[in-house]
Design an enzyme around this catalytic site. Structure first.
Site, PDB file in Angstrom:
ATOM      1  N   LYS A 271     -12.785  -0.180   4.137  1.00 44.73           N
ATOM      2  CA  LYS A 271     -11.295  -0.219   3.227  1.00 44.73           C
ATOM      3  C   LYS A 271     -10.630   1.312   3.256  1.00 44.73           C
ATOM      4  CE  LYS A 271     -12.502  -4.036   2.859  1.00 44.73           C
ATOM      5  NZ  LYS A 271     -11.683  -5.121   3.731  1.00 44.73           N
TER       6      LYS A 271
ATOM      7  N   HIS B 155     -11.673 -12.703  -8.657  1.00 47.53           N
ATOM      8  CA  HIS B 155     -11.212 -12.354  -7.284  1.00 47.53           C
ATOM      9  C   HIS B 155     -11.158 -13.759  -6.440  1.00 47.53           C
ATOM     10  CE1 HIS B 155     -11.526  -8.361  -7.863  1.00 47.53           C
ATOM     11  NE2 HIS B 155     -12.640  -8.418  -8.446  1.00 47.53           N
TER      12      HIS B 155
ATOM     13  N   ARG C  71      -7.833 -12.612   9.494  1.00 41.78           N
ATOM     14  CA  ARG C  71      -8.068 -13.788   9.693  1.00 41.78           C
ATOM     15  C   ARG C  71      -7.038 -14.796   9.191  1.00 41.78           C
ATOM     16  NH1 ARG C  71     -10.252 -12.557   4.737  1.00 41.78           N
ATOM     17  NH2 ARG C  71      -9.278 -13.415   3.147  1.00 41.78           N
TER      18      ARG C  71
ATOM     19  N   GLU D  14      -8.873   6.302  -7.189  1.00 41.79           N
ATOM     20  CA  GLU D  14      -7.416   6.149  -7.005  1.00 41.79           C
ATOM     21  C   GLU D  14      -6.877   6.078  -8.349  1.00 41.79           C
ATOM     22  OE1 GLU D  14      -6.578   2.172  -5.235  1.00 41.79           O
ATOM     23  OE2 GLU D  14      -7.516   3.006  -3.258  1.00 41.79           O
TER      24      GLU D  14
HETATM   25  C1  MV4 Z   1      -6.835  -1.854  -7.663  1.00 38.90           C
HETATM   26  C2  MV4 Z   1      -6.309  -2.376  -8.825  1.00 38.90           C
HETATM   27  C3  MV4 Z   1      -5.550  -1.419  -9.636  1.00 38.90           C
HETATM   28  N1  MV4 Z   1      -5.513  -0.158  -9.380  1.00 38.90           N
HETATM   29  N2  MV4 Z   1      -6.551  -0.534  -7.131  1.00 38.90           N
HETATM   30  C4  MV4 Z   1      -9.678  -5.637  -6.582  1.00 38.90           C
HETATM   31  C5  MV4 Z   1     -10.277  -5.957  -5.218  1.00 38.90           C
HETATM   32  C6  MV4 Z   1     -10.021  -4.679  -4.177  1.00 38.90           C
HETATM   33  N3  MV4 Z   1      -9.565  -5.314  -2.968  1.00 38.90           N
HETATM   34  C7  MV4 Z   1      -8.795  -4.129  -4.591  1.00 38.90           C
HETATM   35  N4  MV4 Z   1      -8.771  -4.429  -6.150  1.00 38.90           N
HETATM   36  C8  MV4 Z   1      -8.008  -3.972  -7.094  1.00 38.90           C
HETATM   37  N5  MV4 Z   1      -7.537  -2.645  -6.680  1.00 38.90           N
HETATM   38  C9  MV4 Z   1      -5.868   0.181  -7.938  1.00 38.90           C
HETATM   39  N6  MV4 Z   1      -5.671   1.325  -7.834  1.00 38.90           N
HETATM   40  C10 MV4 Z   1      -6.729  -3.683  -9.131  1.00 38.90           C
HETATM   41  C11 MV4 Z   1      -7.467  -4.507  -8.083  1.00 38.90           C
HETATM   42  C12 MV4 Z   1      -7.649  -5.953  -8.634  1.00 38.90           C
HETATM   43  C13 MV4 Z   1      -7.142  -6.880  -7.840  1.00 38.90           C
HETATM   44  C14 MV4 Z   1      -6.266  -6.740  -6.726  1.00 38.90           C
HETATM   45  C15 MV4 Z   1      -5.970  -7.785  -5.960  1.00 38.90           C
HETATM   46  C16 MV4 Z   1      -6.120  -9.178  -6.351  1.00 38.90           C
HETATM   47  C17 MV4 Z   1      -6.949  -9.180  -7.562  1.00 38.90           C
HETATM   48  C18 MV4 Z   1      -7.325  -8.093  -8.261  1.00 38.90           C
HETATM   49  C19 MV4 Z   1      -8.133  -8.558  -9.499  1.00 38.90           C
HETATM   50  C20 MV4 Z   1      -8.765  -7.045 -10.287  1.00 38.90           C
HETATM   51  C21 MV4 Z   1      -8.414  -6.020  -9.616  1.00 38.90           C
END
Ligand code: MV4
Length: 508
Positions: A115, A234, A291, A199
């Site tokens: 990531k 998720h 994918r 972040e």
């Molecule tokens: C975040 C966020 C809020 N702020 N980054 C969750 C999994 C990872 N791939 C990235 N994620 C998140 N990153 C910042 N700076 C909130 C999430 C997040 C989220 C993102 C996409 C889809 C579902 C989610 C569920 C909870 C938190």
């Protein structure tokens, strides 16, 4: 390319079988003991047995799968989603065996697997990311210094990341030390690497992703966005295209950013860039999925592009016929029909499907691989099928989805059908007022929401008919009428049964 082995199961395997048939390609399924009679096996041109039900002994056995492909004379392997689809070592092994990999190069899968590497690549190519660092934090003092610079709240994220593991929100300096320790411990347990970075925390964003297609001749286009905010832990439940929050101008900007990221990575084949979209319309790149995704059909329905066919055509060396990106037409919604008891904490439900009635009619698509007789166990993902609809407007698409869900009947296992009906009836959802926390915030009220009056009436009628049947079984006909054998002689109707008749059930 003439023959394709499909290294997957369930609805996506059947989806790929269908694309192969339409392109005149021979399809080869693989299967575990649990799937010997599964639809994806029945519908493929050929099938190869892998092993026992557990994925580790069947669908994750890359060695057996490559062996099978060589033995049956396949030219290519399509991995679908999940299982081996994002394992760089498998993509490399497929290539080294002289087979075509239907996906991006192994090196790209590897690069996007980190990531922080994806984040660095985005920064280098002018793709907006959430403000923060990329380097692992040394200690709480450094974390406090960095957080002070970006401002609270901040989010601690595992460098090896994914799936929300090793993430901690920190709302004030006093909570930093404990949160950092917890994130590091969780990251070590999940990934064997305790590196954590910072972040700025984005409050209540949407999850919007851009579908791209890239050919092997340097052409790369965006097919617009999907709105994927309706998720729980998720796991996405509902997706749509386009997003109610994305304007033509924003789509252009996000699409261009996704194409820049894909080109910078040397991307080939179908891929998805995930973004957070905040309430002010600012977007931030999160990661790239290398994918085909579960929710690809909504993009297919609003663009007219068959993404799985294009995956195969690109892998075969074909050029994309367009240079510019595509604007969506109309609206598409997908509901994931899972074998989960959504009223009881989404507990997995198992059993044998005894009866299945599928929806149909205008604008309805069913991507499933189940039938009456299908055994639903615990070895695999609970996704049974996807119900996807298209209509000219979002409002019409919601009405159509509600109608189609009403036509769906699955007996034998609990499914998410009722949950989806309640969401389609929900006023906030209908306004498009959703974000990534919406479902968790609203789950109890959705599950408790009363069904519409017409459904209560139908249930009352069914209850009356069952009660009447029970009464007749328990109360034998009188001796005289039985002796006379009078055809059509009936006991008197109960008030409930009379009400049921009054509702229009006059078939008797
Ligand atoms: C975040 C966020 C809020 N702020 N980054 C969750 C999994 C990872 N791939 C990235 N994620 C998140 N990153 C910042 N700076 C909130 C999430 C997040 C989220 C993102 C996409 C889809 C579902 C989610 C569920 C909870 C938190």
């Amino acid at each position: 390319m003439r023959k394709v082995l499909i290294a997957n199961r369930g609805e996506i395997a059947l989806r790929i079988v269908r694309a192969c048939a339409e392109l005149g390609l021979t399809s080869v399924a693989v299967y575990s003991d649990a799937d010997a009679r599964a639809p994806h096996v029945r519908e493929a041109d050929e099938a190869v047995h892998l092993g026992p039900p557990p994925s580790a002994e069947s669908y994750l056995r890359g060695d057996l799968i490559i062996e099978a492909a060589l033995r049956v004379g396949a030219d290519a392997i399509h991995p679908g989603y999940g299982f081996l689809s994002e394992r760089a070592w498998f993509a490399r092994a497929v290539r080294d065996a002289g087979l075509i990999w239907v996906g991006p190069p192994a090196e790209v899968i590897e690069a996007m697997g980190s990531k922080t590497a994806a984040r660095s690549l985005a920064i280098a190519h002018d793709v907006p990311v959430v403000p923060g660092t990329t380097e692992a934090l040394r200690d709480a003092a450094e974390a406090l210094a960095v957080a002070g610079k970006f401002g609270y709240p901040v989010l601690l994220k595992a460098t090896a990341g994914g799936g929300g593991k090793g993430m901690r929100v920190v709302r004030e300096p006093s909570a930093m030390a404990a949160a950092l320790e917890a994130a590091q411990r969780e990251a070590m347990n999940a990934f064997g690497d305790d590196a954590v970075y910072v972040e700025k925390y984005i409050e209540g964003p949407r999850h919007v992703e851009i579908q791209i297609l890239a050919d092997a001749h340097g052409r790369c286009i965006s097919l617009g966005e999907r709105e994927c905010s309706v998720q729980r832990r998720h796991q996405k439940m509902i997706e749509e295209a386009p997003s109610p929050a994305v304007s033509v101008a924003l789509r252009k900007a996000m699409g261009a950013a996704a194409v820049r990221a894909a080109k910078a990575a040397g991307y080939v084949n179908a891929g998805t860039c995930e973004f957070l979209l905040d309430a002010d319309g600012a977007f931030y790149f999160l990661e790239m999925n290398t994918r085909i995704q579960v929710e690809h059909p909504v993009t297919e329905l609003v663009t007219g592009f068959d993404l799985v066919q294009w995956q195969l055509r690109i892998a075969g060396g074909e050029r994309l016929p367009f240079t510019s990106s595509i604007e969506p037409r109309g609206w598409a919604i997908e509901c994931r029909i899972t074998s989960e008891d959504t009223a009881h904490g989404f507990l997995p439900s198992t059993g044998r499907i005894t009866y299945l009635r599928l929806p149909g009619g205008p604008g309805v698509r069913w991507d499933g691989a189940i039938g009456a007789g299908t055994e639903v166990g615990l070895h695999y993902d609970p996704l049974l099928a996807k119900l996807i609809v298209w209509a000219p407007t979002r409002e019409q698409a919601i009405a159509r989805m509600h109608r189609a869900l009403g036509e769906l009947t699955v007996h034998g296992v609990e499914t998410s059908r009722e949950f989806h009906l309640r969401v389609m009836e929900d006023e906030e959802f209908r306004r498009g007022a959703i974000d990534i926390q919406w479902l968790e915030r609203r789950l109890d009220s959705l599950v408790d929401a009363p069904p519409p009056r017409a459904q209560v009436e139908a249930a009352a009628v069914a209850a009356a008919m069952l009660a009447e049947r029970d009464r007749r079984v328990r109360t034998p006909r009188s001796a005289s009428s039985a002796a006379a054998g009078t055809p059509g002689a009936r006991p008197e109707l109960s008030p409930w049964a009379r009400a049921a008749r009054g509702q229009g059930l006059r078939s008797e």
